[in-house]
Design an enzyme around this catalytic site. Structure first.
Site, PDB file in Angstrom:
ATOM      1  N   ARG A 230      57.437  76.590   7.188  1.00  0.00           N
ATOM      2  CA  ARG A 230      57.270  77.260   8.032  1.00  0.00           C
ATOM      3  C   ARG A 230      57.861  78.784   8.473  1.00  0.00           C
ATOM      4  O   ARG A 230      58.385  79.379   7.824  1.00  0.00           O
ATOM      5  CB  ARG A 230      58.071  76.127   9.950  1.00  0.00           C
ATOM      6  CG  ARG A 230      56.873  75.084   9.999  1.00  0.00           C
ATOM      7  CD  ARG A 230      55.339  75.900  10.264  1.00  0.00           C
ATOM      8  NE  ARG A 230      54.774  74.221  10.882  1.00  0.00           N
ATOM      9  CZ  ARG A 230      54.237  74.264   9.816  1.00  0.00           C
ATOM     10  NH1 ARG A 230      54.153  73.980   8.494  1.00  0.00           N
ATOM     11  NH2 ARG A 230      53.997  72.344  11.030  1.00  0.00           N
ATOM     12  N   HIS A 278      48.413  80.414   5.222  1.00  0.00           N
ATOM     13  CA  HIS A 278      48.868  78.957   6.021  1.00  0.00           C
ATOM     14  C   HIS A 278      47.841  77.449   5.234  1.00  0.00           C
ATOM     15  O   HIS A 278      46.956  77.354   6.176  1.00  0.00           O
ATOM     16  CB  HIS A 278      48.465  78.674   7.256  1.00  0.00           C
ATOM     17  CG  HIS A 278      49.510  77.836   7.848  1.00  0.00           C
ATOM     18  ND1 HIS A 278      50.906  77.408   9.334  1.00  0.00           N
ATOM     19  CD2 HIS A 278      49.517  76.232   7.199  1.00  0.00           C
ATOM     20  CE1 HIS A 278      50.609  76.830   8.789  1.00  0.00           C
ATOM     21  NE2 HIS A 278      50.551  75.609   8.307  1.00  0.00           N
TER      22      HIS A 278
HETATM   23  P1  NDP Z   1      59.981  65.438   5.248  1.00  0.00           P
HETATM   24  O1  NDP Z   1      60.359  65.467   6.838  1.00  0.00           O
HETATM   25  O2  NDP Z   1      59.900  64.732   4.320  1.00  0.00           O
HETATM   26  O3  NDP Z   1      60.913  66.490   4.482  1.00  0.00           O
HETATM   27  C1  NDP Z   1      62.021  67.600   5.211  1.00  0.00           C
HETATM   28  C2  NDP Z   1      62.885  67.898   4.206  1.00  0.00           C
HETATM   29  O4  NDP Z   1      63.884  69.109   4.603  1.00  0.00           O
HETATM   30  C3  NDP Z   1      64.370  66.454   4.156  1.00  0.00           C
HETATM   31  O5  NDP Z   1      64.499  66.422   2.482  1.00  0.00           O
HETATM   32  C4  NDP Z   1      65.086  67.021   4.796  1.00  0.00           C
HETATM   33  O6  NDP Z   1      66.184  66.380   4.661  1.00  0.00           O
HETATM   34  C5  NDP Z   1      65.449  68.750   4.349  1.00  0.00           C
HETATM   35  N1  NDP Z   1      65.694  69.085   5.474  1.00  0.00           N
HETATM   36  C6  NDP Z   1      65.899  68.633   7.144  1.00  0.00           C
HETATM   37  N2  NDP Z   1      66.076  69.531   7.630  1.00  0.00           N
HETATM   38  C7  NDP Z   1      67.423  70.169   6.774  1.00  0.00           C
HETATM   39  C8  NDP Z   1      68.038  71.035   6.817  1.00  0.00           C
HETATM   40  N3  NDP Z   1      68.891  71.272   8.128  1.00  0.00           N
HETATM   41  N4  NDP Z   1      69.402  70.771   5.613  1.00  0.00           N
HETATM   42  C9  NDP Z   1      68.340  70.611   4.283  1.00  0.00           C
HETATM   43  N5  NDP Z   1      67.927  70.139   4.407  1.00  0.00           N
HETATM   44  C10 NDP Z   1      67.047  69.362   5.142  1.00  0.00           C
HETATM   45  O7  NDP Z   1      58.640  66.928   4.954  1.00  0.00           O
HETATM   46  P2  NDP Z   1      57.573  66.917   4.034  1.00  0.00           P
HETATM   47  O8  NDP Z   1      58.033  67.413   3.295  1.00  0.00           O
HETATM   48  O9  NDP Z   1      56.663  65.876   4.610  1.00  0.00           O
HETATM   49  O10 NDP Z   1      56.848  68.299   5.090  1.00  0.00           O
HETATM   50  C11 NDP Z   1      57.637  69.659   4.814  1.00  0.00           C
HETATM   51  C12 NDP Z   1      57.379  70.681   5.752  1.00  0.00           C
HETATM   52  O11 NDP Z   1      56.632  71.479   5.275  1.00  0.00           O
HETATM   53  C13 NDP Z   1      56.461  70.359   7.002  1.00  0.00           C
HETATM   54  O12 NDP Z   1      57.823  70.009   8.208  1.00  0.00           O
HETATM   55  C14 NDP Z   1      55.324  71.821   7.576  1.00  0.00           C
HETATM   56  O13 NDP Z   1      56.546  72.457   8.101  1.00  0.00           O
HETATM   57  C15 NDP Z   1      54.784  71.859   5.964  1.00  0.00           C
HETATM   58  N6  NDP Z   1      54.665  71.864   5.939  1.00  0.00           N
HETATM   59  C16 NDP Z   1      53.775  73.069   5.220  1.00  0.00           C
HETATM   60  C17 NDP Z   1      51.949  73.074   5.177  1.00  0.00           C
HETATM   61  C18 NDP Z   1      51.655  74.367   5.023  1.00  0.00           C
HETATM   62  O14 NDP Z   1      50.090  73.960   4.363  1.00  0.00           O
HETATM   63  N7  NDP Z   1      51.946  75.542   4.861  1.00  0.00           N
HETATM   64  C19 NDP Z   1      51.522  71.659   5.037  1.00  0.00           C
HETATM   65  C20 NDP Z   1      51.938  70.490   5.286  1.00  0.00           C
HETATM   66  C21 NDP Z   1      53.701  70.390   5.732  1.00  0.00           C
HETATM   67  P3  NDP Z   1      66.647  64.822   4.218  1.00  0.00           P
HETATM   68  O15 NDP Z   1      66.162  64.539   2.725  1.00  0.00           O
HETATM   69  O16 NDP Z   1      68.079  64.665   4.094  1.00  0.00           O
HETATM   70  O17 NDP Z   1      65.994  64.265   5.780  1.00  0.00           O
HETATM   71  C1  OXD Z   2      51.289  70.956   8.690  1.00  0.00           C
HETATM   72  C2  OXD Z   2      50.311  72.166   8.807  1.00  0.00           C
HETATM   73  O1  OXD Z   2      52.214  70.849   8.882  1.00  0.00           O
HETATM   74  O2  OXD Z   2      49.055  71.961   7.817  1.00  0.00           O
HETATM   75  O3  OXD Z   2      50.129  69.882   7.542  1.00  0.00           O
HETATM   76  O4  OXD Z   2      51.155  72.907   8.456  1.00  0.00           O
END
Ligand code: NDP
Ligand code: OXD
Length: 315
Positions: A230, A278
């Site tokens: 993000r 994005h």
């Molecule tokens: P998940 O919820 O599956 O994974 C999040 C990961 O981030 C986990 O490993 C989590 O740790 C880690 N995390 C969260 N907070 C912290 C912290 N404070 N310190 C260290 N690690 C942290 O999310 P997804 O993988 O499904 O998606 C990730 C992000 O990708 C979404 O939230 C979204 O913002 C972004 N996204 C962007 C898109 C785009 O087109 N650009 C499309 C889709 C998503 P833990 O494993 O310990 O819980």
């Molecule tokens: C999502 C995105 O969060 O598109 O899926 O960014």
């Protein structure tokens, strides 16, 4: 019971989502915002950027389905009802993200932007090319998306590590976690991939003090930042300053705060900075709606919802 669905996909073309809903849930009542509807008759809301206050007015709502993987915008809603929020976890979206991350990692590793500049000048000159096995790639966020990207990058031969909130075990991927694990993770990382969710803890994490801790083993060609998490994770002015001063050799950015990226932003014109609007992993209605409809049916049959976010952790 077959509950009524409200679809509110602000900023997106709602048509494909409506078409997929009607195809996958024939006979079920579907309302598309902003059409007229009785707020008390809605059981499930399928949303992307819903207007403020919309969800709070749905008095018999049972669950909220985000139409994307990230829920930060949704959690910023005022008066968000205290109901389960299901986010998207879907192979199609994961595959799209892995493609984008691998593309960007290879773009920097194989020095494609430098070859593009040489081509524009008709220059035939090979540049130094380290082996993937000599390059430390670090993935911040080892969730659904980060794990798949990490495995694909490992398959390409990079030395891959991941950083998450809690310890993780992914074969062949070195694991670091928490604030105490961050310095060692950064010190071995030259291609930094961010797939973190935006939360109060992660806001602004991609900043100069963090960039300064990255490995400089292959400077000036690396280190680079790749962010598809993000925009709020990154301090844009720090990326500009880091690229200008050589702290970062480049960046690939898909996400910005705010979006769209300001046409006047210096990021557009920096060498070795790649901007995409994005689109790293777009939510595809045909890939996502069948899973949501199956979840609703299972829920109505008494089964628990899956991929429900943890409101306390904000992801
Ligand atoms: P998940 O919820 O599956 O994974 C999040 C990961 O981030 C986990 O490993 C989590 O740790 C880690 N995390 C969260 N907070 C912290 C912290 N404070 N310190 C260290 N690690 C942290 O999310 P997804 O993988 O499904 O998606 C990730 C992000 O990708 C979404 O939230 C979204 O913002 C972004 N996204 C962007 C898109 C785009 O087109 N650009 C499309 C889709 C998503 P833990 O494993 O310990 O819980
Ligand atoms: C999502 C995105 O969060 O598109 O899926 O960014």
């Amino acid at each position: 019971m077959t509950g009524r669905i409200l679809l509110a996909a602000t900023g997106w073309d709602a048509r494909p989502w409506e078409d997929e809903l009607r195809r996958n849930a024939p006979g079920r009542a579907v309302t598309v915002y902003p059409d007229e509807f009785d707020p008390a008759a809605i059981d499930y809301a399928l949303v992307w950027n819903p207007p403020a206050g919309l969800l709070a007015g749905l008095t018999n709502l049972k669950a909220i389905f985000a139409l994307g993987a990230g829920v930060d915008q949704l959690l910023r809603q005022p008066d968000l009802p205290d109901l389960p929020i299901v986010r998207v976890v879907c192979d199609d979206l994961t595959q799209r993200m892995t493609e984008w991350v691998v593309l960007q990692a290879l773009l920097h590793h194989r020095r494609q932007r430098a070859y593009d500049r040489q081509q524009a000048e008709h220059v035939w000159r090979g540049l130094d090319q380290p082996a993937a096995a000599d390059i430390g790639v670090g993935v911040m966020g080892l969730g659904v998306l980060g794990t798949d990207s990490a495995l694909a990058l490992r398959r390409l031969g990079f030395r891959v590590a991941g950083w998450s909130r809690r310890p993780s075990t992914i074969e062949g991927v070195e694991s670091f976690h928490g604030a105490e694990g961050l310095p060692a993770f950064l010190a071995r990382t030259e291609i930094l991939v961010s797939l973190l969710p935006l939360t109060p803890e992660t806001k602004g994490i991609l900043s100069m003090p963090l960039f300064e801790q990255l490995s400089r083993t292959h400077a000036p060609h690396l280190p680079v930042l790749i962010n598809a998490g993000r925009g709020g994770l990154q301090v844009e002015a720090d990326i500009v300053a880091a690229v200008r001063s050589g702290v970062l050799a480049g960046a690939s950015l898909d996400v910005f705060a705010p979006e769209p990226l300001d046409p006047e932003s210096p990021l557009w014109d920096l060498p070795n900075v790649t901007i995409t609007p994005h689109v790293a992993a777009a939510s595809d209605a045909a890939a996502i709606i069948p899973g949501i409809v199956r979840q609703i049916e299972a829920f109505e049959a008494g089964q628990p919802l899956v991929n429900v976010i943890d409101r306390a952790s904000a992801y």
